[in-house]
Design an enzyme around this catalytic site. Sequence first.
Site, PDB file in Angstrom:
ATOM      1  N   ALA A  10       0.855  -1.183   0.000  1.00 33.58           N
ATOM      2  CA  ALA A  10       0.000   0.000   0.000  1.00 33.58           C
ATOM      3  C   ALA A  10       0.893   1.235   0.000  1.00 33.58           C
ATOM      4  O   ALA A  10       2.122   1.147   0.075  1.00 33.58           O
ATOM      5  CB  ALA A  10      -0.911  -0.004   1.227  1.00 33.58           C
ATOM      6  N   GLU A  87       6.717   2.055  -9.840  1.00 31.27           N
ATOM      7  CA  GLU A  87       5.311   2.318 -10.174  1.00 31.27           C
ATOM      8  C   GLU A  87       4.902   1.574 -11.451  1.00 31.27           C
ATOM      9  O   GLU A  87       4.400   2.145 -12.415  1.00 31.27           O
ATOM     10  CB  GLU A  87       5.069   3.824 -10.330  1.00 31.27           C
ATOM     11  CG  GLU A  87       5.486   4.665  -9.136  1.00 31.27           C
ATOM     12  CD  GLU A  87       4.655   4.418  -7.886  1.00 31.27           C
ATOM     13  OE1 GLU A  87       3.768   3.547  -7.899  1.00 31.27           O
ATOM     14  OE2 GLU A  87       4.913   5.097  -6.871  1.00 31.27           O
TER      15      GLU A  87
END
Length: 212
Positions: A10, A87
């Site tokens: 997360a 990412e």
Amino acid sequence: MADMIFKYSAMNGGKTLNILQTAYSYEENKFKIVIIKSIKDTKGNDTIISRNGMNRKVDILLKENESLLTEDNYKKYYTAKAILVDEVELLNLEQVRELWMISHLINIPVICYGLKSNFKGELFSDAIGQIFAMADHIEEIGSTSLCICGKKAVFNARKENDKFTDVGQIVVIDGANADCEYVPLCSDCYLKYVKINSNEAKNLAKLVDKIK
């Protein structure tokens, strides 16, 4: 042949810090590494930045539909000991498939870091679905990502103008948008603050009241 690895957490789970530490470990032993991120990640432009301020310039700032199999890009990574991707959820399907091909045909370990889910509580993108389908190893690194209640966070909630929301476009970079911030939440808090007014939650509450 080498493997493609997916490491996820997360928000605030230490993904970028993990990349920087991994890069340092390789380079301390005189190995070349290549860091890749999508041009969609506008935070830091051509630099990855951890939340503790550590940063590093990327070797390939990948355009939205750019192939990793061009001659120019190949020259950047073919001698690398490892490829690190920040990412990865912002890449497209073909770019993920190319990373998998590179690891298994060129024999370069590819370690991808990213978010499993978006602020709506769904798989972040088709790229993440592809990663789960193709990765040789999947590892959660989110032990440092804590919810506001102190439990381990598993969701990435979005606040706009200081209010939780599950409506809007998927990719909004925090820091680049002053009205947007992300808050890591555990499942209970995600339900409490984000999904409590959903149709599913309301229907379940009606059943509970009815059968008391």
